[in-house]
Motif scaffolding. Structure first.
Motif, PDB file in Angstrom:
ATOM      1  N   ILE A   6      54.237  79.101  48.741  1.00 11.61           N
ATOM      2  CA  ILE A   6      55.315  78.916  48.790  1.00 11.61           C
ATOM      3  C   ILE A   6      56.250  80.404  49.264  1.00 11.61           C
ATOM      4  O   ILE A   6      56.555  80.604  47.931  1.00 11.61           O
ATOM      5  CB  ILE A   6      55.696  78.016  48.529  1.00 11.61           C
ATOM      6  CG1 ILE A   6      54.471  76.700  48.021  1.00 11.61           C
ATOM      7  CG2 ILE A   6      57.153  77.261  48.825  1.00 11.61           C
ATOM      8  CD1 ILE A   6      54.808  75.252  48.068  1.00 11.61           C
ATOM      9  N   ILE A   8      60.815  80.563  49.114  1.00 12.67           N
ATOM     10  CA  ILE A   8      61.681  79.879  48.350  1.00 12.67           C
ATOM     11  C   ILE A   8      62.641  81.182  48.592  1.00 12.67           C
ATOM     12  O   ILE A   8      62.453  82.060  48.331  1.00 12.67           O
ATOM     13  CB  ILE A   8      61.271  79.539  47.068  1.00 12.67           C
ATOM     14  CG1 ILE A   8      60.064  78.198  46.844  1.00 12.67           C
ATOM     15  CG2 ILE A   8      62.587  78.686  46.695  1.00 12.67           C
ATOM     16  CD1 ILE A   8      60.069  77.855  45.778  1.00 12.67           C
ATOM     17  N   LYS A  48      61.208  73.080  45.125  1.00 11.55           N
ATOM     18  CA  LYS A  48      61.802  74.266  45.367  1.00 11.55           C
ATOM     19  C   LYS A  48      63.290  74.641  45.009  1.00 11.55           C
ATOM     20  O   LYS A  48      63.220  75.825  44.514  1.00 11.55           O
ATOM     21  CB  LYS A  48      61.958  74.165  46.570  1.00 11.55           C
ATOM     22  CG  LYS A  48      60.203  74.279  47.548  1.00 11.55           C
ATOM     23  CD  LYS A  48      60.402  74.633  48.994  1.00 11.55           C
ATOM     24  CE  LYS A  48      59.890  75.940  50.115  1.00 11.55           C
ATOM     25  NZ  LYS A  48      59.868  75.435  50.861  1.00 11.55           N
ATOM     26  N   LYS A  52      64.374  77.889  42.928  1.00 12.04           N
ATOM     27  CA  LYS A  52      65.727  78.433  43.310  1.00 12.04           C
ATOM     28  C   LYS A  52      66.946  78.774  41.851  1.00 12.04           C
ATOM     29  O   LYS A  52      67.330  79.029  41.779  1.00 12.04           O
ATOM     30  CB  LYS A  52      65.781  77.969  44.421  1.00 12.04           C
ATOM     31  CG  LYS A  52      67.134  78.496  45.045  1.00 12.04           C
ATOM     32  CD  LYS A  52      67.870  78.070  46.691  1.00 12.04           C
ATOM     33  CE  LYS A  52      69.086  78.270  47.428  1.00 12.04           C
ATOM     34  NZ  LYS A  52      69.816  78.054  48.281  1.00 12.04           N
TER      35      LYS A  52
END
Length: 104
Positions: A6, A8, A48, A52
């Motif tokens: 993934i 980000i 996510k 972050k």
């Protein structure tokens, strides 16, 4: 073991767009319990955004409000739309001690 990669974005303002807007969550307070019900895309969006947050704006006391959507107002500050019947969520950053110290 299954794995996924993934990416980000750590750029402020970058929020994943789910074309069907099916990243919806519902928070309910039930007799001193909190139940958080999330669609699959809401789980991905929230996860996510939490990663972050941990890498960009994390400081003790920093917080983000997630208000329920209503007619003419929708937002997804933490990667999901909060259902109109949802309770407001406030996600706060804090530097806790280890769980062992908290238990004393």
């Amino acid at each position: 073991m299954r794995t996924i990669d993934i990416n980000i974005s750590l750029t402020d303002g970058d929020i994943d767009e789910f074309p069907n807007k099916d990243n919806v969550g519902l928070v309910e307070v039930l007799n001193n319990r909190v139940m958080i019900t999330l669609s699959r895309n809401a789980m991905i969006g929230l996860g996510k955004q939490l990663i972050k947050l941990a890498y960009t704006n994390f400081q003790d006391g920093y917080h983000v409000h997630v208000d329920p959507c209503e007619e003419g107002y929708t937002s997804q500050p933490m990667g999901f739309y909060s259902h109109p019947k949802s309770a407001e969520i406030i996600i706060c950053c804090s530097e806790f001690e280890s769980i062992d110290k908290c238990m004393k």
